[in-house]
Scaffold this active site. Structure first.
Site, PDB file in Angstrom:
ATOM      1  N   ASP A  83       0.833  -1.208   0.000  1.00 18.09           N
ATOM      2  CA  ASP A  83       0.000   0.000   0.000  1.00 18.09           C
ATOM      3  C   ASP A  83       0.866   1.257   0.000  1.00 18.09           C
ATOM      4  OD1 ASP A  83      -2.318   1.415   0.005  1.00 18.09           O
ATOM      5  OD2 ASP A  83      -2.817   1.056   2.109  1.00 18.09           O
ATOM      6  N   HIS A 100       2.882   2.861  -8.870  1.00 17.28           N
ATOM      7  CA  HIS A 100       2.749   1.414  -9.113  1.00 17.28           C
ATOM      8  C   HIS A 100       3.994   0.885  -9.837  1.00 17.28           C
ATOM      9  CE1 HIS A 100      -1.223   1.673  -7.601  1.00 17.28           C
ATOM     10  NE2 HIS A 100      -1.772   2.216  -8.670  1.00 17.28           N
ATOM     11  N   LEU A 144      12.155 -19.666  -3.210  1.00 15.43           N
ATOM     12  CA  LEU A 144      10.964 -18.939  -2.755  1.00 15.43           C
ATOM     13  C   LEU A 144       9.794 -19.102  -3.729  1.00 15.43           C
ATOM     14  CD1 LEU A 144      10.081 -16.437  -0.734  1.00 15.43           C
ATOM     15  CD2 LEU A 144      10.368 -15.117  -2.833  1.00 15.43           C
TER      16      LEU A 144
HETATM   17  C1  FPP Z   1      -1.906  -0.018  -3.450  1.00 11.87           C
HETATM   18  O1  FPP Z   1      -1.440   1.299  -3.440  1.00 11.87           O
HETATM   19  C2  FPP Z   1      -1.328  -0.739  -4.576  1.00 11.87           C
HETATM   20  C3  FPP Z   1      -2.037  -1.393  -5.543  1.00 11.87           C
HETATM   21  C4  FPP Z   1      -3.497  -1.476  -5.546  1.00 11.87           C
HETATM   22  C5  FPP Z   1      -1.407  -2.014  -6.693  1.00 11.87           C
HETATM   23  C6  FPP Z   1      -0.124  -2.645  -6.382  1.00 11.87           C
HETATM   24  C7  FPP Z   1       0.434  -3.239  -7.568  1.00 11.87           C
HETATM   25  C8  FPP Z   1       1.764  -3.314  -7.796  1.00 11.87           C
HETATM   26  C9  FPP Z   1       2.790  -2.783  -6.890  1.00 11.87           C
HETATM   27  C10 FPP Z   1       2.297  -3.929  -9.002  1.00 11.87           C
HETATM   28  C11 FPP Z   1       1.755  -5.263  -9.341  1.00 11.87           C
HETATM   29  C12 FPP Z   1       2.762  -5.915 -10.147  1.00 11.87           C
HETATM   30  C13 FPP Z   1       2.644  -7.069 -10.796  1.00 11.87           C
HETATM   31  C14 FPP Z   1       3.847  -7.613 -11.401  1.00 11.87           C
HETATM   32  C15 FPP Z   1       1.378  -7.771 -10.934  1.00 11.87           C
HETATM   33  P1  FPP Z   1      -2.497   2.476  -3.596  1.00 11.87           P
HETATM   34  O2  FPP Z   1      -2.645   2.792  -5.035  1.00 11.87           O
HETATM   35  O3  FPP Z   1      -3.776   2.104  -2.929  1.00 11.87           O
HETATM   36  O4  FPP Z   1      -1.773   3.629  -2.836  1.00 11.87           O
HETATM   37  P2  FPP Z   1      -2.465   4.818  -2.053  1.00 11.87           P
HETATM   38  O5  FPP Z   1      -3.188   4.176  -0.883  1.00 11.87           O
HETATM   39  O6  FPP Z   1      -1.308   5.659  -1.616  1.00 11.87           O
HETATM   40  O7  FPP Z   1      -3.391   5.515  -3.000  1.00 11.87           O
END
Ligand code: FPP
Length: 249
Positions: free
Chosen positions: A27, A44, A138
């Site tokens: 997050d 992201h 892993l």
């Molecule tokens: C939450 O941060 C993050 C996500 C919903 C997406 C996370 C995805 C990735 C890191 C990449 C996935 C990669 C692969 C290879 C599948 P947020 O957007 O909710 O952050 P915020 O709370 O600050 O808005």
């Protein structure tokens, strides 16, 4: 010339008590990007680098399984452009890191409804799974289009079918039996769940599996989460007394 100062990892970890399975709620990507006046998608993008860093370090420490919450069933509520961007990340991630993960014997898996992703995304993830299937290091599982409640309902439906067809009796439905119908059935129990960014919720992640896990909520935004924060979370885990409902000895 300037060098980025590398943070010292100085937690004295007990190598005989490394969690077997660590689950991460990644997050804070959006906030990380906003602080830099960049679009959320940039967060992201940077967040995928953290997955690589932590997978390599967890593997080095002897962690057996690491599960990352990459996209929840609820994340479809986000702007279509953000959803589209996240669906493109597996391609970028595996193009950049699959070879290195292979070299480190990491296995890739997923839990969730991959069939709801664009065909190209499905193919990229399935190819990575096939290529790494014989690895023994892993197990890196992507929870992708995943929801904990949905998983429990799916397992319940499977079990009801078995009962309806007369294959099982009510007495057969034990916790062990139920667990064997979850998407995580081949993974060890989750020992430690870490959520970055300071939010303290489960957000529908691994609801059954986290029943006896230790929780660590870390203030760090996901793109900044690094080996040092992983060691810190493991050190906290090692300082906890796990009783699984029993009493202190
Ligand atoms: C939450 O941060 C993050 C996500 C919903 C997406 C996370 C995805 C990735 C890191 C990449 C996935 C990669 C692969 C290879 C599948 P947020 O957007 O909710 O952050 P915020 O709370 O600050 O808005």
């Amino acid at each position: 010339m300037f060098f980025k100062k590398k943070r010292k990892i100085d937690y004295d970890l007990d190598m005989t008590n490394i969690p077997k399975h660590i689950a991460f709620i990644m997050d804070g990507n959006g906030r990380w990007a906003k602080k830099r006046k960049m679009p959320r998608t940039y967060g992201h993008h940077e967040g995928t680098k953290t997955i690589r860093t932590l997978a390599l370090e967890a593997n080095r420490l002897g962690v057996k399984a690491m599960t990352v919450y990459a996209f929840s069933t609820e994340n479809f509520k986000r702007d279509a452009s953000e959803v589209e961007y996240i669906f493109k990340l597996p391609k970028e991630f595996f193009n950049l890191y699959l070879k290195e993960l292979m070299d480190n014997d990491v296995q890739i898996r997923y839990i969730g409804h991959l069939e709801m992703a664009p065909i190209e995304t499905q193919k990229i993830i399935k190819d990575a799974i096939a290529q790494t299937a014989q690895n023994h290091g892993l197990i890196l599982t992507f929870a992708f289009i995943y929801g904990g409640r949905d998983e429990i309902i799916e397992a319940t439906k499977d079990i009801c079918e078995q009962y309806k067809n007369g294959h099982i009796t009510l007495e057969d439905i034990t916790e062990d039996y139920f667990e064997r119908h979850l998407m995580t059935k081949d993974l060890p129990p989750v020992d430690l769940m870490v959520r970055s960014s300071g939010e303290c919720r489960l957000s529908n992640f691994l609801l059954w599996q986290l029943a006896y896990a230790e929780f660590v909520f870390d203030e760090t935004l996901w793109p900044d989460f690094d080996e040092e924060r992983l060691h810190h979370a493991i050190a906290i885990y090692q300082g906890r007394e796990r009783r699984f409902g029993g009493v202190l000895k």
